[in-house]
Design a protein around this motif. Sequence first.
Motif, mmCIF file in Angstrom:
data_model
loop_
_atom_site.group_PDB
_atom_site.id
_atom_site.type_symbol
_atom_site.label_atom_id
_atom_site.label_comp_id
_atom_site.label_asym_id
_atom_site.label_seq_id
_atom_site.Cartn_x
_atom_site.Cartn_y
_atom_site.Cartn_z
ATOM 1 N N PHE A 181 55.550 -30.274 92.655
ATOM 2 C CA PHE A 181 55.700 -30.707 94.048
ATOM 3 C C PHE A 181 55.241 -29.584 94.982
ATOM 4 C CE2 PHE A 181 58.423 -31.242 97.892
ATOM 5 C CZ PHE A 181 57.874 -32.440 98.326
ATOM 6 N N ARG A 182 55.700 -28.387 94.681
ATOM 7 C CA ARG A 182 55.409 -27.259 95.574
ATOM 8 C C ARG A 182 53.934 -26.859 95.559
ATOM 9 N NH1 ARG A 182 58.069 -21.306 94.770
ATOM 10 N NH2 ARG A 182 56.695 -20.209 96.205
ATOM 11 N N PHE A 227 58.607 -40.216 99.591
ATOM 12 C CA PHE A 227 57.615 -39.567 98.738
ATOM 13 C C PHE A 227 58.177 -38.277 98.144
ATOM 14 C CE2 PHE A 227 54.436 -36.354 98.023
ATOM 15 C CZ PHE A 227 53.564 -37.008 97.173
ATOM 16 N N SER A 228 58.812 -37.445 98.982
ATOM 17 C CA SER A 228 59.318 -36.147 98.499
ATOM 18 C C SER A 228 60.264 -36.348 97.324
ATOM 19 C CB SER A 228 60.100 -35.410 99.579
ATOM 20 O OG SER A 228 59.372 -35.336 100.737
ATOM 21 N N GLU A 229 61.188 -37.283 97.522
ATOM 22 C CA GLU A 229 62.196 -37.520 96.488
ATOM 23 C C GLU A 229 61.520 -38.017 95.204
ATOM 24 O OE1 GLU A 229 66.056 -40.406 96.047
ATOM 25 O OE2 GLU A 229 64.992 -40.384 97.955
ATOM 26 N N TRP A 230 60.610 -38.953 95.368
ATOM 27 C CA TRP A 230 59.913 -39.541 94.221
ATOM 28 C C TRP A 230 59.131 -38.466 93.455
ATOM 29 C CZ3 TRP A 230 54.888 -39.877 92.548
ATOM 30 C CH2 TRP A 230 54.633 -40.812 91.532
ATOM 31 N N ALA A 231 58.401 -37.645 94.210
ATOM 32 C CA ALA A 231 57.531 -36.648 93.577
ATOM 33 C C ALA A 231 58.362 -35.601 92.835
ATOM 34 C CB ALA A 231 56.653 -36.003 94.635
ATOM 35 N N LYS A 232 59.457 -35.160 93.456
ATOM 36 C CA LYS A 232 60.285 -34.134 92.804
ATOM 37 C C LYS A 232 60.940 -34.699 91.554
ATOM 38 C CE LYS A 232 61.648 -32.339 97.024
ATOM 39 N NZ LYS A 232 62.650 -31.958 97.958
ATOM 40 N N ARG A 233 61.415 -35.932 91.652
ATOM 41 C CA ARG A 233 62.075 -36.546 90.492
ATOM 42 C C ARG A 233 61.116 -36.757 89.332
ATOM 43 N NH1 ARG A 233 65.650 -41.707 91.948
ATOM 44 N NH2 ARG A 233 66.705 -40.800 93.714
ATOM 45 N N ASN A 234 59.893 -37.137 89.660
ATOM 46 C CA ASN A 234 58.941 -37.476 88.600
ATOM 47 C C ASN A 234 58.212 -36.279 88.014
ATOM 48 O OD1 ASN A 234 58.391 -40.549 88.050
ATOM 49 N ND2 ASN A 234 59.040 -40.330 90.183
ATOM 50 N N PHE A 235 58.061 -35.214 88.823
ATOM 51 C CA PHE A 235 57.227 -34.098 88.362
ATOM 52 C C PHE A 235 57.917 -32.743 88.434
ATOM 53 C CE2 PHE A 235 54.468 -37.475 89.880
ATOM 54 C CZ PHE A 235 53.696 -37.697 88.755
ATOM 55 N N GLY A 236 59.092 -32.696 89.066
ATOM 56 C CA GLY A 236 59.808 -31.425 89.175
ATOM 57 C C GLY A 236 59.355 -30.629 90.390
ATOM 58 N N HIS A 250 52.057 -21.502 86.265
ATOM 59 C CA HIS A 250 52.181 -22.396 85.109
ATOM 60 C C HIS A 250 53.635 -22.448 84.650
ATOM 61 C CE1 HIS A 250 51.023 -23.225 80.629
ATOM 62 N NE2 HIS A 250 51.634 -24.237 81.196
ATOM 63 N N ARG A 251 54.241 -21.265 84.552
ATOM 64 C CA ARG A 251 55.637 -21.185 84.075
ATOM 65 C C ARG A 251 56.571 -21.956 85.014
ATOM 66 N NH1 ARG A 251 54.483 -16.107 82.318
ATOM 67 N NH2 ARG A 251 55.035 -15.170 84.310
ATOM 68 N N ILE A 252 56.370 -21.766 86.320
ATOM 69 C CA ILE A 252 57.254 -22.432 87.298
ATOM 70 C C ILE A 252 57.110 -23.956 87.185
ATOM 71 C CG2 ILE A 252 57.715 -22.774 89.771
ATOM 72 C CD1 ILE A 252 56.735 -19.870 90.208
ATOM 73 N N CYS A 253 55.855 -24.417 87.100
ATOM 74 C CA CYS A 253 55.617 -25.874 87.036
ATOM 75 C C CYS A 253 56.193 -26.440 85.736
ATOM 76 C CB CYS A 253 54.124 -26.186 87.120
ATOM 77 S SG CYS A 253 53.440 -25.835 88.737
ATOM 78 N N GLN A 254 55.951 -25.734 84.656
ATOM 79 C CA GLN A 254 56.391 -26.185 83.334
ATOM 80 C C GLN A 254 57.924 -26.256 83.283
ATOM 81 O OE1 GLN A 254 53.865 -26.764 80.996
ATOM 82 N NE2 GLN A 254 55.452 -27.720 79.745
ATOM 83 N N ALA A 255 58.569 -25.204 83.832
ATOM 84 C CA ALA A 255 60.037 -25.126 83.767
ATOM 85 C C ALA A 255 60.683 -26.274 84.538
ATOM 86 C CB ALA A 255 60.505 -23.792 84.334
ATOM 87 N N GLY A 256 60.002 -26.760 85.579
ATOM 88 C CA GLY A 256 60.613 -27.796 86.417
ATOM 89 C C GLY A 256 60.363 -29.213 85.936
ATOM 90 N N LEU A 257 59.579 -29.375 84.878
ATOM 91 C CA LEU A 257 59.230 -30.739 84.444
ATOM 92 C C LEU A 257 60.470 -31.531 84.035
ATOM 93 C CD1 LEU A 257 56.066 -30.136 82.200
ATOM 94 C CD2 LEU A 257 56.149 -31.063 84.517
ATOM 95 N N PRO A 258 60.591 -32.776 84.466
ATOM 96 C CA PRO A 258 61.743 -33.575 84.025
ATOM 97 C C PRO A 258 61.631 -33.867 82.531
ATOM 98 C CG PRO A 258 60.239 -34.910 85.332
ATOM 99 C CD PRO A 258 59.699 -33.521 85.354
ATOM 100 N N SER A 259 62.774 -33.904 81.842
ATOM 101 C CA SER A 259 62.714 -34.072 80.384
ATOM 102 C C SER A 259 62.314 -35.488 79.999
ATOM 103 C CB SER A 259 64.044 -33.693 79.760
ATOM 104 O OG SER A 259 65.046 -34.417 80.419
ATOM 105 N N LYS A 260 62.651 -36.448 80.843
ATOM 106 C CA LYS A 260 62.146 -37.797 80.565
ATOM 107 C C LYS A 260 61.698 -38.449 81.874
ATOM 108 C CE LYS A 260 66.725 -40.022 80.226
ATOM 109 N NZ LYS A 260 67.077 -40.510 81.443
ATOM 110 N N GLN A 261 60.864 -39.457 81.723
ATOM 111 C CA GLN A 261 60.334 -40.139 82.907
ATOM 112 C C GLN A 261 61.475 -40.857 83.639
ATOM 113 O OE1 GLN A 261 56.718 -40.118 82.991
ATOM 114 N NE2 GLN A 261 56.879 -40.752 85.110
ATOM 115 N N PRO A 262 61.755 -40.519 84.907
ATOM 116 C CA PRO A 262 62.841 -41.217 85.601
ATOM 117 C C PRO A 262 62.450 -42.653 85.953
ATOM 118 C CG PRO A 262 61.777 -39.628 87.050
ATOM 119 C CD PRO A 262 61.066 -39.555 85.738
ATOM 120 N N ALA A 263 63.452 -43.449 86.249
ATOM 121 C CA ALA A 263 63.170 -44.816 86.693
ATOM 122 C C ALA A 263 62.346 -44.688 87.969
ATOM 123 C CB ALA A 263 64.464 -45.543 86.963
#
Length: 411
Positions: A137-138, A124-133, A104-117
């Motif tokens: 993704f992992r 897919f990899s790039e999109w998923a990491k940018r949107n969800f951290g 939970h901590r790892i997922c929470q810490a990686g969340l983007p602060s705002k929704q990217p364009a």
Amino acid sequence: MTILIVGAGLSGISLARFLQKDFLLVEKESDFGGLTRSVSTSGFTFDYAGHFLHWRSPLIFSLAQKILRDDFQVVLRHSAIYEFDRYIPFPFQANLEFLPPDIHRICQAGLPSKQPARSTARSFSEWAKRNFGPGIFRYFLRPYNEKLWKINLDKLSAEWCPRFIPALRGKNKEGYNPQFIYPQRGGIFSLTKNLAKKIKIHTSCAVDKINWQKKYALLSSGQKIYYHYLVNTSPLPDFLNRFIDLPQAVRQAGQKLKANVVYCLNLGTEKVPFDWHWLYFPEKKYPFYRLGVYSNIAPAMAPAGQSSIYIEWSRRPEEKFDYRQQETIVGKILKQKKIIGPVLVRQWLKINPGYVIYDFYRRPALKIIEKFLTENRIFSLGRYGKWQYSFMEEDILGAKKLAELLNHARD
Ligand SMILES: Cc1cc2nc3c(=O)[nH]c(=O)nc-3n(C[C@H](O)[C@H](O)[C@H](O)COP(=O)(O)OP(=O)(O)OC[C@H]3O[C@@H](n4cnc5c(N)ncnc54)[C@H](O)[C@@H]3O)c2cc1C
């Protein structure tokens, strides 16, 4: 004017229903319905993997209501991810508090602060990491999507993602399917069967060859049919293979189109000990990616006190699939985890093609193919005709749109 329609799945049937002109609808199988057929055995009913009608258009809602009558029902999605030996309600990204504390901590810490364009990422990899951290993704998006798509996620385009993956925030937070329509009895075929009422369908009749220059098709019945318009709903690469003297550029474009194969194990079991509609399995130790329970959605899909289940695997077309081995593995794991009880009925279905692969070759190839087809009064429709990741609503609406165009076409 003759409109020849290839394939009586949901797209072909919908087109026929909305057309006000003469048509000939041919289906190569002995039953119509394509992927929206349902099969019944010993009191259990199964679809070709879960087919739940998600809708946005009021037209689809009222059409389903009209044709399903007493069997019409709207169901609120109740699905989860099974991971870390626990049920995490879907969507994963909205329910991180159900994860073990360290994850939970790892997922929470990686969340983007705002929704990217959303449109800027290519893969897919790039999109998923940018949107969800990186955490989400992992622990969910990568393992689940690797299992489903069976390709390197850097080579999978992100163009399908915004529609299908629930956003972190905003109005798409619950995704495209927080509620859906599903017949109370008979599986999804109840919808198709009623939609097809009064439509003449020539079953066990395949289109074998197409002469696009002279505008005729040869059927497996031996007939030669001259058409004004040809509408295809069969898988696009197979369809192109049936053309006589197809231009080389179009043939090569057709060879670029890829899909995976879905293997679906239907099980009739003693009642499952949970009420989830379906579960996603991202972890590698589970060789399948999804398990659903029809009878948790429509109790009539199984005899009283029993459950009607489907389990899905994905493979690349060239990969072998060992049915017996997978069945043994799955039985062992699911019983050990107390996810299913004793099995009473089993049956396999193979769905080929299953999911169209959105790699970077798909879009340019489709451009070449569509141009050629349109120039020759040929339309290609539906999930496999358009070679897209579409759902039933979209395919019905696509058929309606084409019917309107053809209804206004000059004879
Ligand atoms: C695993 C899986 C799960 C899905 N779940 C959902 C869901 O929950 N909700 C949802 O809305 N959608 C779902 N879908 C999508 C849904 O199946 C499609 O949107 C829809 O069924 C497509 O219908 P179609 O008529 O375009 O294609 P098909 O159903 O494939 O129909 C094409 C028809 O053409 C016939 N044909 C092929 N070749 C020839 C030939 N040479 N001559 C004559 N006939 C031919 C075939 O036999 C078939 O009947 C799912 C799809 C899959 C694969």
